[in-house]
Design a protein around this motif. Structure first.
Motif, PDB file in Angstrom:
ATOM      1  N   ASP A 103       3.069   8.566  -2.620  1.00 37.78           N
ATOM      2  CA  ASP A 103       2.634   8.857  -3.633  1.00 37.78           C
ATOM      3  C   ASP A 103       2.327   7.783  -4.608  1.00 37.78           C
ATOM      4  O   ASP A 103       1.904   8.123  -6.053  1.00 37.78           O
ATOM      5  CB  ASP A 103       3.718   9.791  -4.492  1.00 37.78           C
ATOM      6  CG  ASP A 103       3.896  11.089  -3.792  1.00 37.78           C
ATOM      7  OD1 ASP A 103       3.155  11.579  -2.883  1.00 37.78           O
ATOM      8  OD2 ASP A 103       5.040  11.832  -3.490  1.00 37.78           O
ATOM      9  N   ALA A 104       2.404   6.646  -4.305  1.00 42.96           N
ATOM     10  CA  ALA A 104       2.183   5.442  -5.094  1.00 42.96           C
ATOM     11  C   ALA A 104       0.720   5.517  -5.858  1.00 42.96           C
ATOM     12  O   ALA A 104      -0.132   5.846  -5.156  1.00 42.96           O
ATOM     13  CB  ALA A 104       2.337   4.157  -4.447  1.00 42.96           C
ATOM     14  N   ASP A 105       0.726   5.044  -6.896  1.00 42.99           N
ATOM     15  CA  ASP A 105      -0.459   4.983  -7.610  1.00 42.99           C
ATOM     16  C   ASP A 105      -1.290   3.803  -6.996  1.00 42.99           C
ATOM     17  O   ASP A 105      -1.129   2.518  -7.222  1.00 42.99           O
ATOM     18  CB  ASP A 105      -0.461   4.549  -9.242  1.00 42.99           C
ATOM     19  CG  ASP A 105      -1.673   4.338 -10.040  1.00 42.99           C
ATOM     20  OD1 ASP A 105      -2.820   4.644  -9.235  1.00 42.99           O
ATOM     21  OD2 ASP A 105      -1.828   4.260 -11.010  1.00 42.99           O
ATOM     22  N   ARG A 106      -2.486   4.184  -6.184  1.00 52.97           N
ATOM     23  CA  ARG A 106      -2.943   2.860  -5.586  1.00 52.97           C
ATOM     24  C   ARG A 106      -3.865   2.139  -6.201  1.00 52.97           C
ATOM     25  O   ARG A 106      -4.479   1.176  -5.884  1.00 52.97           O
ATOM     26  CB  ARG A 106      -3.720   3.442  -4.195  1.00 52.97           C
ATOM     27  CG  ARG A 106      -2.632   4.284  -3.287  1.00 52.97           C
ATOM     28  CD  ARG A 106      -2.897   4.098  -1.816  1.00 52.97           C
ATOM     29  NE  ARG A 106      -2.054   5.125  -1.217  1.00 52.97           N
ATOM     30  CZ  ARG A 106      -1.028   4.417  -0.655  1.00 52.97           C
ATOM     31  NH1 ARG A 106      -0.809   3.095  -0.427  1.00 52.97           N
ATOM     32  NH2 ARG A 106      -0.072   5.272   0.017  1.00 52.97           N
ATOM     33  N   THR A 107      -4.051   2.175  -7.579  1.00 55.17           N
ATOM     34  CA  THR A 107      -4.854   1.526  -8.491  1.00 55.17           C
ATOM     35  C   THR A 107      -3.990   0.602  -9.441  1.00 55.17           C
ATOM     36  O   THR A 107      -4.533  -0.105 -10.160  1.00 55.17           O
ATOM     37  CB  THR A 107      -5.874   2.239  -9.347  1.00 55.17           C
ATOM     38  OG1 THR A 107      -5.052   3.183 -10.324  1.00 55.17           O
ATOM     39  CG2 THR A 107      -6.742   3.387  -8.539  1.00 55.17           C
ATOM     40  N   ASN A 108      -2.897   0.583  -9.389  1.00 61.93           N
ATOM     41  CA  ASN A 108      -1.985  -0.058 -10.151  1.00 61.93           C
ATOM     42  C   ASN A 108      -1.293  -1.157  -9.288  1.00 61.93           C
ATOM     43  O   ASN A 108      -0.395  -0.929  -8.491  1.00 61.93           O
ATOM     44  CB  ASN A 108      -0.829   0.752 -10.725  1.00 61.93           C
ATOM     45  CG  ASN A 108       0.288   0.201 -11.533  1.00 61.93           C
ATOM     46  OD1 ASN A 108       0.510  -1.182 -11.494  1.00 61.93           O
ATOM     47  ND2 ASN A 108       0.889   0.850 -12.396  1.00 61.93           N
ATOM     48  N   PRO A 109      -1.716  -2.533  -9.389  1.00 62.40           N
ATOM     49  CA  PRO A 109      -1.258  -3.552  -8.595  1.00 62.40           C
ATOM     50  C   PRO A 109       0.352  -3.653  -8.636  1.00 62.40           C
ATOM     51  O   PRO A 109       0.876  -4.221  -7.403  1.00 62.40           O
ATOM     52  CB  PRO A 109      -1.765  -4.894  -9.214  1.00 62.40           C
ATOM     53  CG  PRO A 109      -3.056  -4.311  -9.721  1.00 62.40           C
ATOM     54  CD  PRO A 109      -2.660  -2.939 -10.395  1.00 62.40           C
ATOM     55  N   GLU A 110       0.926  -3.471  -9.811  1.00 63.52           N
ATOM     56  CA  GLU A 110       2.562  -3.713  -9.870  1.00 63.52           C
ATOM     57  C   GLU A 110       3.065  -2.487  -8.870  1.00 63.52           C
ATOM     58  O   GLU A 110       4.016  -2.982  -8.216  1.00 63.52           O
ATOM     59  CB  GLU A 110       3.036  -3.577 -11.264  1.00 63.52           C
ATOM     60  CG  GLU A 110       4.350  -3.627 -11.583  1.00 63.52           C
ATOM     61  CD  GLU A 110       4.788  -5.355 -11.312  1.00 63.52           C
ATOM     62  OE1 GLU A 110       5.800  -5.614 -11.196  1.00 63.52           O
ATOM     63  OE2 GLU A 110       3.849  -6.035 -11.443  1.00 63.52           O
ATOM     64  N   ARG A 111       2.610  -1.360  -9.056  1.00 62.44           N
ATOM     65  CA  ARG A 111       3.091  -0.361  -8.238  1.00 62.44           C
ATOM     66  C   ARG A 111       3.170  -0.538  -6.479  1.00 62.44           C
ATOM     67  O   ARG A 111       3.694  -0.391  -5.864  1.00 62.44           O
ATOM     68  CB  ARG A 111       2.540   0.999  -8.442  1.00 62.44           C
ATOM     69  CG  ARG A 111       3.035   2.128  -7.798  1.00 62.44           C
ATOM     70  CD  ARG A 111       4.331   2.596  -8.501  1.00 62.44           C
ATOM     71  NE  ARG A 111       4.340   4.169  -7.823  1.00 62.44           N
ATOM     72  CZ  ARG A 111       5.604   4.312  -7.130  1.00 62.44           C
ATOM     73  NH1 ARG A 111       6.694   3.410  -7.036  1.00 62.44           N
ATOM     74  NH2 ARG A 111       5.698   5.687  -6.716  1.00 62.44           N
ATOM     75  N   LEU A 112       1.837  -1.246  -6.234  1.00 59.50           N
ATOM     76  CA  LEU A 112       1.478  -1.513  -4.901  1.00 59.50           C
ATOM     77  C   LEU A 112       2.328  -2.723  -4.355  1.00 59.50           C
ATOM     78  O   LEU A 112       2.977  -2.576  -3.137  1.00 59.50           O
ATOM     79  CB  LEU A 112      -0.107  -1.835  -4.719  1.00 59.50           C
ATOM     80  CG  LEU A 112      -0.969  -0.702  -4.826  1.00 59.50           C
ATOM     81  CD1 LEU A 112      -2.396  -1.224  -5.083  1.00 59.50           C
ATOM     82  CD2 LEU A 112      -0.883   0.346  -3.874  1.00 59.50           C
ATOM     83  N   LEU A 113       2.667  -3.491  -5.417  1.00 55.47           N
ATOM     84  CA  LEU A 113       3.450  -4.713  -4.829  1.00 55.47           C
ATOM     85  C   LEU A 113       5.021  -4.271  -4.811  1.00 55.47           C
ATOM     86  O   LEU A 113       5.714  -4.686  -3.783  1.00 55.47           O
ATOM     87  CB  LEU A 113       3.544  -5.835  -6.114  1.00 55.47           C
ATOM     88  CG  LEU A 113       1.976  -6.530  -5.970  1.00 55.47           C
ATOM     89  CD1 LEU A 113       2.077  -7.382  -7.224  1.00 55.47           C
ATOM     90  CD2 LEU A 113       1.778  -7.399  -4.450  1.00 55.47           C
TER      91      LEU A 113
END
Length: 146
Positions: free
Chosen positions: A79-89
């Motif tokens: 469910d991660a926000d795939r547009t937020n680099p911090e969230r992806l990292l």
């Protein structure tokens, strides 16, 4: 409007329970823990194919001995926000950590399997020294103890 007759797209609690061999109560528990989500259509609670897939993951995780909390953390990665680099990292970090844990568990499991095979071979050797055929003796033992 949602077509409840289209079982390819939507599932009721009863359908999922029957498909996976669990109780409707278990499905409601997983929903209360935030592992899956239903949608109300009229008086019916329905689940889409994505929630069915999540339920499948929950049941696999349970079978493998993971806690519901660990399973929720795993599902949250999807469910991660795939547009937020911090969230992806952060997601990458959690994935790598979990992969490391699972690899360690796999090594431990493989070692335990090898140890059990060695113990069984030792028991077979001991049976042969007693002039007993290990396999036929085992089959007879199982028949007597079933």
């Amino acid at each position: 409007m949602t077509d409840l007759n289209s079982t390819d797209d939507y599932y009721t609690v009863a359908q999922l329970a029957a498909e996976f061999g669990i109780t409707p109560r278990a499905i409601r528990l997983y929903e209360s823990k935030g592992l899956i989500r239903s949608r109300r259509v009229g008086r019916a609670m329905i689940y889409d194919h994505r929630q069915r897939a999540r339920l499948k993951i929950v049941l696999r995780s349970k079978r493998l001995g993971f806690s519901l909390e660990a399973t929720k953390a795993y599902l949250d990665l999807y469910d991660a926000d795939r547009t937020n680099p911090e969230r992806l990292l952060s997601m990458m970090q959690k994935c790598r950590q979990r992969l490391g844990e699972l690899e360690a568990q796999r090594r431990d499991l493989e070692a335990t399997i090898e140890e059990l095979r060695a113990v069984e071979l030792s028991a077979q050797d001991d049976l042969r020294q007693l002039d007993l055929d290990p396999e036929s003796s085992f089959q007879a033992f199982m028949a007597d103890n079933s």
